[in-house]
Design a protein around this motif. Sequence first.
Motif, PDB file in Angstrom:
ATOM      1  N   LYS A 285       0.816  -1.213   0.000  1.00 17.85           N
ATOM      2  CA  LYS A 285       0.000   0.000   0.000  1.00 17.85           C
ATOM      3  C   LYS A 285       0.851   1.263   0.000  1.00 17.85           C
ATOM      4  N   LYS A 286       2.169   1.105   0.136  1.00 18.81           N
ATOM      5  CA  LYS A 286       3.126   2.215   0.153  1.00 18.81           C
ATOM      6  C   LYS A 286       3.030   3.062   1.413  1.00 18.81           C
ATOM      7  N   ASP A 287       2.508   2.480   2.484  1.00 20.03           N
ATOM      8  CA  ASP A 287       2.526   3.169   3.771  1.00 20.03           C
ATOM      9  C   ASP A 287       3.887   3.045   4.442  1.00 20.03           C
ATOM     10  N   ILE A 288       4.631   2.028   4.085  1.00 22.40           N
ATOM     11  CA  ILE A 288       6.026   1.899   4.503  1.00 22.40           C
ATOM     12  C   ILE A 288       6.857   1.621   3.250  1.00 22.40           C
ATOM     13  N   ASP A 289       8.157   1.842   3.351  1.00 22.57           N
ATOM     14  CA  ASP A 289       9.028   1.666   2.183  1.00 22.57           C
ATOM     15  C   ASP A 289       9.844   0.382   2.242  1.00 22.57           C
ATOM     16  N   LEU A 290      10.078  -0.127   3.441  1.00 26.76           N
ATOM     17  CA  LEU A 290      10.790  -1.394   3.572  1.00 26.76           C
ATOM     18  C   LEU A 290      10.613  -1.928   4.971  1.00 26.76           C
ATOM     19  N   TYR A 291      10.895  -3.204   5.125  1.00 20.61           N
ATOM     20  CA  TYR A 291      10.869  -3.835   6.447  1.00 20.61           C
ATOM     21  C   TYR A 291      11.716  -5.092   6.403  1.00 20.61           C
ATOM     22  N   PRO A 292      12.218  -5.557   7.552  1.00 20.95           N
ATOM     23  CA  PRO A 292      13.016  -6.785   7.571  1.00 20.95           C
ATOM     24  C   PRO A 292      12.122  -8.012   7.463  1.00 20.95           C
ATOM     25  N   GLU A 293      12.394  -8.852   6.458  1.00 17.88           N
ATOM     26  CA  GLU A 293      11.642 -10.082   6.257  1.00 17.88           C
ATOM     27  C   GLU A 293      12.611 -11.261   6.248  1.00 17.88           C
ATOM     28  N   PHE A 294      12.081 -12.453   6.381  1.00 19.00           N
ATOM     29  CA  PHE A 294      12.908 -13.652   6.435  1.00 19.00           C
ATOM     30  C   PHE A 294      12.669 -14.516   5.211  1.00 19.00           C
ATOM     31  N   THR A 295      13.733 -15.145   4.744  1.00 19.75           N
ATOM     32  CA  THR A 295      13.667 -15.892   3.476  1.00 19.75           C
ATOM     33  C   THR A 295      12.604 -16.987   3.527  1.00 19.75           C
ATOM     34  N   GLY A 296      12.586 -17.769   4.597  1.00 22.01           N
ATOM     35  CA  GLY A 296      11.610 -18.844   4.710  1.00 22.01           C
ATOM     36  C   GLY A 296      10.190 -18.322   4.745  1.00 22.01           C
ATOM     37  N   THR A 297       9.973 -17.191   5.436  1.00 18.80           N
ATOM     38  CA  THR A 297       8.644 -16.596   5.510  1.00 18.80           C
ATOM     39  C   THR A 297       8.204 -16.070   4.151  1.00 18.80           C
ATOM     40  N   ALA A 298       9.138 -15.454   3.407  1.00 24.07           N
ATOM     41  CA  ALA A 298       8.810 -14.950   2.079  1.00 24.07           C
ATOM     42  C   ALA A 298       8.335 -16.085   1.177  1.00 24.07           C
ATOM     43  N   ILE A 299       8.985 -17.241   1.280  1.00 27.26           N
ATOM     44  CA  ILE A 299       8.632 -18.375   0.418  1.00 27.26           C
ATOM     45  C   ILE A 299       7.289 -18.976   0.814  1.00 27.26           C
ATOM     46  N   THR A 300       7.124 -19.274   2.095  1.00 22.89           N
ATOM     47  CA  THR A 300       5.929 -20.009   2.522  1.00 22.89           C
ATOM     48  C   THR A 300       4.698 -19.116   2.666  1.00 22.89           C
ATOM     49  N   SER A 301       4.863 -17.908   3.223  1.00 22.74           N
ATOM     50  CA  SER A 301       3.705 -17.059   3.516  1.00 22.74           C
ATOM     51  C   SER A 301       3.351 -16.099   2.387  1.00 22.74           C
ATOM     52  N   LEU A 302       4.360 -15.591   1.680  1.00 19.34           N
ATOM     53  CA  LEU A 302       4.096 -14.588   0.654  1.00 19.34           C
ATOM     54  C   LEU A 302       4.025 -15.178  -0.750  1.00 19.34           C
ATOM     55  N   LEU A 303       4.927 -16.115  -1.047  1.00 13.78           N
ATOM     56  CA  LEU A 303       4.923 -16.751  -2.366  1.00 13.78           C
ATOM     57  C   LEU A 303       4.058 -18.002  -2.411  1.00 13.78           C
ATOM     58  N   LYS A 304       3.683 -18.503  -1.227  1.00 10.63           N
ATOM     59  CA  LYS A 304       2.860 -19.717  -1.115  1.00 10.63           C
ATOM     60  C   LYS A 304       3.532 -20.905  -1.816  1.00 10.63           C
ATOM     61  N   GLU A 305       4.821 -21.054  -1.575  1.00 11.97           N
ATOM     62  CA  GLU A 305       5.584 -22.154  -2.158  1.00 11.97           C
ATOM     63  C   GLU A 305       6.232 -22.965  -1.050  1.00 11.97           C
ATOM     64  N   GLU A 306       6.873 -24.064  -1.433  1.00 11.85           N
ATOM     65  CA  GLU A 306       7.706 -24.831  -0.514  1.00 11.85           C
ATOM     66  C   GLU A 306       9.157 -24.546  -0.835  1.00 11.85           C
ATOM     67  N   ALA A 307       9.977 -24.472   0.192  1.00  8.02           N
ATOM     68  CA  ALA A 307      11.394 -24.205  -0.029  1.00  8.02           C
ATOM     69  C   ALA A 307      12.031 -25.325  -0.839  1.00  8.02           C
ATOM     70  N   VAL A 308      12.979 -24.953  -1.714  1.00  6.70           N
ATOM     71  CA  VAL A 308      13.622 -25.939  -2.585  1.00  6.70           C
ATOM     72  C   VAL A 308      14.487 -26.908  -1.795  1.00  6.70           C
ATOM     73  N   GLY A 309      14.847 -26.564  -0.599  1.00  9.22           N
ATOM     74  CA  GLY A 309      15.700 -27.412   0.227  1.00  9.22           C
ATOM     75  C   GLY A 309      16.055 -26.685   1.502  1.00  9.22           C
ATOM     76  N   THR A 310      17.182 -27.062   2.079  1.00 10.30           N
ATOM     77  CA  THR A 310      17.619 -26.422   3.320  1.00 10.30           C
ATOM     78  C   THR A 310      18.928 -25.658   3.150  1.00 10.30           C
ATOM     79  N   ASP A 311      19.438 -25.606   1.923  1.00  8.84           N
ATOM     80  CA  ASP A 311      20.638 -24.830   1.665  1.00  8.84           C
ATOM     81  C   ASP A 311      20.295 -23.343   1.702  1.00  8.84           C
ATOM     82  N   ARG A 312      21.023 -22.574   2.498  1.00 15.07           N
ATOM     83  CA  ARG A 312      20.687 -21.164   2.718  1.00 15.07           C
ATOM     84  C   ARG A 312      20.754 -20.351   1.432  1.00 15.07           C
ATOM     85  N   ASP A 313      21.782 -20.576   0.619  1.00 16.65           N
ATOM     86  CA  ASP A 313      21.931 -19.806  -0.613  1.00 16.65           C
ATOM     87  C   ASP A 313      20.798 -20.105  -1.587  1.00 16.65           C
TER      88      ASP A 313
END
Length: 506
Positions: A285-313
Amino acid sequence: MLSEWFRLLQKRSDVLLQTTWEHLQLSLLSLLIAVLIALPLGVWLTRRQRVAEPVIGVTAVLQTIPSLALLGFMIPLIGIGKTPAVIALTAYALLPILRNTYTGIREVDPALIEAATGMGMSSPRRLVKVELPLAMPVIMAGVRTAMVLIVGTATLAALIGAGGLGDLILTGIQRADNGYILLGAIPAALLALFFDGVLRLTEKRSQVASFKPILVMVAVAALVALAPLLATGTGGDLVIGGKLGAEPEILIHMYKILIEEETDLKVKLKPDLGGTDFLFKALQKKDIDLYPEFTGTAITSLLKEEAVGTDRDQVYRQAAEGMKKKYDMVLLEPMAYNNTYALAVKKETADKYNLHTISDLKSHAADLMAGFTFEFKDRSDGYRGIRKKYKFTLPRIRTMDAGLRSKAIQSGDVDLIDAYSTDGYMIEYNLVALKDDKNLFPPYQGAPLMRQETLVKHPELEKALNRLAGRITEEEMQRMNHRVDFKDEDPARVAREFLKKKGLID
């Protein structure tokens, strides 16, 4: 408990004054708007009785909507901050004012109205000279009820960045600190009593001096409520938001310090904006410009996907590429630590049942009371994933706010909680994190998430924020969280000390 409140009252008096002032403004503005809508509408309905009950019924329906749900609905429609909070609070205040205005005027003795008409009074003059004065006690009772509702509900407005005493209450809940909860709750209760008393006195004075006391009260309330609009101060070039909790607040202070040290930009912070959904909607909504997010959360909660594995990169690349493709957002380079989900128990519980891994829970599921956050219970990388991957269920589960789970396990109300590996209560309560032996939880490395347009407009942000890339170990983050949550240290000070210690600022 009261001793904690007095201690904090002395230590946080500046914060208390600021949040009380914000709460006062928010409450008065909402009440004024509600009165300006409901009072004329109530008068009009007395002249249009066939539509009265349907209209009053609509306001009654608004009041049945849970306040937290109503605030949540506001984010995608309007955004975060004071505007959606005022709209929600106004909606809650309409019913008592509208119903009492309608009822008060309708209950005026018909003989008096007939007498006024016989004296040649027009309808507007009869309203001002006869109906409103006689109905005023009933109307003011509705206004007083609305004021109490507003002051209480306004504490939840802190969840969408509206400020007020709810900030202190949320801090207390997150830290399981009764002192902070009381620091916000007691002034809120006193405010409600104060407003009720002022309105009661105004009502009595109006019986002697007509409407003059009411007009004076409205004028004073308007000045207080509109004071922020008359101020000349400006906001920052960037607004950085943060989820509930010590860790996000520490991180956004680090972001602010690095950005203002490395660039000419000025930053405004909005901490404690709720969970992932609240923050992401605010970013869209552009009420904020950025915030700290986590890679696992971005995949599961925002992209609605499963992580490709457990390798961090690999997980970071999946999150960054997915957010760019689906939302046109940029996830900058992550920090070193992995704030993964964990199932945690007290050390004595682990020893009693010989628990080392999540798989070990299967044999003792019926013996344990679990305390899970609402979010964890419904996530594919949370309890739903545990049932699917580990092939067992926990028959006894209590859902609760994230800030209450550590207190619940410490007091013995629950035996098992979902935890974040870097949380300070892992140190404070000597909790044991069970090994995720089937690798359910993907890596959760924190990184700044922003819209692509923000980075295009301010390309200098990438260099400034990427100075944290590969920094902060799990132990360092855990210690910083512990200092804020359990030693009541200022997040801004903790953030600055860490950056200085690592040579990132002078």
